[in-house]
Scaffold this motif. Structure first.
Motif, PDB file in Angstrom:
ATOM      1  N   MET A   1       0.874  -1.235   0.161  1.00 52.45           N
ATOM      2  CA  MET A   1       0.047   0.016  -0.107  1.00 52.45           C
ATOM      3  C   MET A   1       0.892   1.264   0.031  1.00 52.45           C
ATOM      4  SD  MET A   1      -3.007  -1.211  -0.257  1.00 52.45           S
ATOM      5  CE  MET A   1      -4.166   0.076   0.484  1.00 52.45           C
ATOM      6  N   ASN A   2       0.218   2.458  -0.478  1.00 51.48           N
ATOM      7  CA  ASN A   2       0.946   3.743  -0.415  1.00 51.48           C
ATOM      8  C   ASN A   2       1.043   4.207   0.914  1.00 51.48           C
ATOM      9  OD1 ASN A   2       1.107   3.369  -3.248  1.00 51.48           O
ATOM     10  ND2 ASN A   2      -0.577   4.478  -3.475  1.00 51.48           N
ATOM     11  N   ALA A  34       5.147  -1.668 -11.704  1.00 50.74           N
ATOM     12  CA  ALA A  34       4.033  -2.473 -11.224  1.00 50.74           C
ATOM     13  C   ALA A  34       3.845  -2.663  -9.819  1.00 50.74           C
ATOM     14  CB  ALA A  34       4.817  -4.094 -11.620  1.00 50.74           C
ATOM     15  N   LEU A  35       4.948  -1.959  -8.974  1.00 55.93           N
ATOM     16  CA  LEU A  35       4.445  -1.978  -7.487  1.00 55.93           C
ATOM     17  C   LEU A  35       3.886  -0.617  -7.083  1.00 55.93           C
ATOM     18  CD1 LEU A  35       6.195  -4.581  -7.368  1.00 55.93           C
ATOM     19  CD2 LEU A  35       7.476  -3.644  -5.749  1.00 55.93           C
ATOM     20  N   ASP A  36       3.179   0.033  -8.334  1.00 57.06           N
ATOM     21  CA  ASP A  36       2.520   1.251  -7.953  1.00 57.06           C
ATOM     22  C   ASP A  36       3.260   2.268  -7.419  1.00 57.06           C
ATOM     23  OD1 ASP A  36       0.078   0.031  -8.411  1.00 57.06           O
ATOM     24  OD2 ASP A  36      -0.462  -0.461  -6.570  1.00 57.06           O
TER      25      ASP A  36
ATOM     26  N   ALA B  54       6.410  -9.432  -1.976  1.00 54.83           N
ATOM     27  CA  ALA B  54       6.833  -7.909  -1.777  1.00 54.83           C
ATOM     28  C   ALA B  54       5.764  -7.225  -2.800  1.00 54.83           C
ATOM     29  CB  ALA B  54       8.170  -7.845  -2.217  1.00 54.83           C
ATOM     30  N   PHE B  55       5.342  -7.704  -3.798  1.00 56.01           N
ATOM     31  CA  PHE B  55       4.360  -7.155  -4.638  1.00 56.01           C
ATOM     32  C   PHE B  55       3.084  -7.015  -3.958  1.00 56.01           C
ATOM     33  CE2 PHE B  55       0.729  -7.917  -7.373  1.00 56.01           C
ATOM     34  CZ  PHE B  55       0.859  -6.939  -8.430  1.00 56.01           C
ATOM     35  N   ARG B  57       2.479  -6.880  -0.885  1.00 52.78           N
ATOM     36  CA  ARG B  57       2.603  -6.001   0.300  1.00 52.78           C
ATOM     37  C   ARG B  57       2.492  -4.432  -0.139  1.00 52.78           C
ATOM     38  NH1 ARG B  57       6.321  -9.669   2.489  1.00 52.78           N
ATOM     39  NH2 ARG B  57       8.035  -8.573   1.663  1.00 52.78           N
ATOM     40  N   ARG B  58       3.113  -4.250  -1.168  1.00 49.98           N
ATOM     41  CA  ARG B  58       3.162  -2.754  -2.060  1.00 49.98           C
ATOM     42  C   ARG B  58       1.783  -2.493  -2.600  1.00 49.98           C
ATOM     43  NH1 ARG B  58       6.894   0.227   0.033  1.00 49.98           N
ATOM     44  NH2 ARG B  58       5.359   1.535  -0.563  1.00 49.98           N
ATOM     45  N   THR B  59       1.379  -3.415  -3.086  1.00 45.67           N
ATOM     46  CA  THR B  59       0.000  -3.023  -4.153  1.00 45.67           C
ATOM     47  C   THR B  59      -1.168  -3.398  -3.145  1.00 45.67           C
ATOM     48  OG1 THR B  59      -0.098  -5.362  -5.017  1.00 45.67           O
ATOM     49  CG2 THR B  59       1.361  -3.636  -6.096  1.00 45.67           C
ATOM     50  N   GLY B  60      -1.192  -3.954  -2.230  1.00 45.82           N
ATOM     51  CA  GLY B  60      -2.524  -4.467  -1.350  1.00 45.82           C
ATOM     52  C   GLY B  60      -3.248  -5.316  -2.013  1.00 45.82           C
TER      53      GLY B  60
END
Lengths: 172, 80
Positions: A1-2, A34-36, B54-55, B57-60
């Motif tokens: 998440m951001n 890809a990881l926003d 990791a993907f 966690r970062r993107t939800g």
């Protein structure tokens, strides 16, 4: 998440244009998007040709003493063998670099690694900003028309303005 | 084991692909889904285990299930 109110940002400088060094900026850029994350890559000096429509990145074993020299085909035992190529050969035999480039491309393909062109395409499609260095264009004689669509042109200030608000900054 | 009532909205085959392609393909696939949809990804890249986490966690996009066997790694993502 951001975290916070804006996406994470990554600012890269791509300063090398050989086939091996073309990978890190495009792998990181495509993956970051890809990881926003938001991404900008500043292409300068020898990295600038990576923006060319006709990408001709090659690799020179002579300039990379630690590069493993392995055959991508043949019996398993031979493939694992690291050929000791003397400098006299790698530096003087005509066509040695193009052979090494071809072998590296074959190995990458065999191992399921994307081509530079594919990673570059994905990076652009997914919104990474690609910035070409104006000064390098002047010095080495490049025109914007030689570059792929979507490339911006700028200088050190353009990069730094973006990098100043970045969470990750790398010089490659 | 997969829950019997779990519906897979999309299957993605990343076998044979190397870093970073499985992540890039997963992102592209999950972007086309609706929130709550389940995406199943199969890869052969051992780096996928750390990278998919990791993907996620970062993107939800939550990994609701993962398994490995016979050199293959399977991930079930629920789009967040």
């Amino acid at each position: 998440m951001n975290n916070g109110d804006r996406p994470k940002r990554m600012a890269l400088i791509a300063s090398k244009g050989t086939l091996d060094w073309a990978y890190p900026p495009f792998i990181l850029a495509s993956t970051a998007v890809a990881l926003d994350m938001e991404v900008a890559i500043f292409f300068t000096f020898y990295g600038l040709p990576l923006l060319m429509k006709d990408l001709k990145a090659s690799v020179s074993p002579h300039a990379n003493p630690a590069m493993p020299m392995k055959m991508p085909f043949g019996p398993e035992g031979l493939r694992d063998f690291n050929w000791p190529v003397p400098n006299l050969i790698s530096g003087n035999v005509p066509g040695f670099d193009s052979m090494a480039t071809s072998l590296m491309k074959q190995t990458f393909k065999k191992k399921g690694v994307a081509t530079i062109e594919e990673l570059r395409e994905i990076s652009i499609e997914s919104g990474a900003r690609l910035i070409g260095c104006q000064m390098t264009m002047d010095v080495f004689g490049f025109e914007k028309e030689q570059f792929i669509d979507g490339v911006e042109i700028g200088g050190a200030a353009t990069f730094l303005e973006y990098a100043a608000d970045s969470d990750i900054s790398l010089f490659i | 084991m997969t829950e019997p009532d779990l519906v897979i909205a999309l299957d993605l085959d990343c076998r044979g692909m190397n870093c970073p392609l499985p992540i890039l393909k997963t992102k592209k696939a999950i972007t086309g889904l609706a929130t709550g949809d389940v995406l199943r990804v199969v890869s052969t890249d051992p780096g996928s285990i750390a990278d998919m986490a990791a993907f996620s966690r970062r993107t939800g996009n939550e990994i609701i299930e993962q398994s490995e066997g016979a050199g293959e790694y399977t991930f079930l993502f629920r789009k967040g």
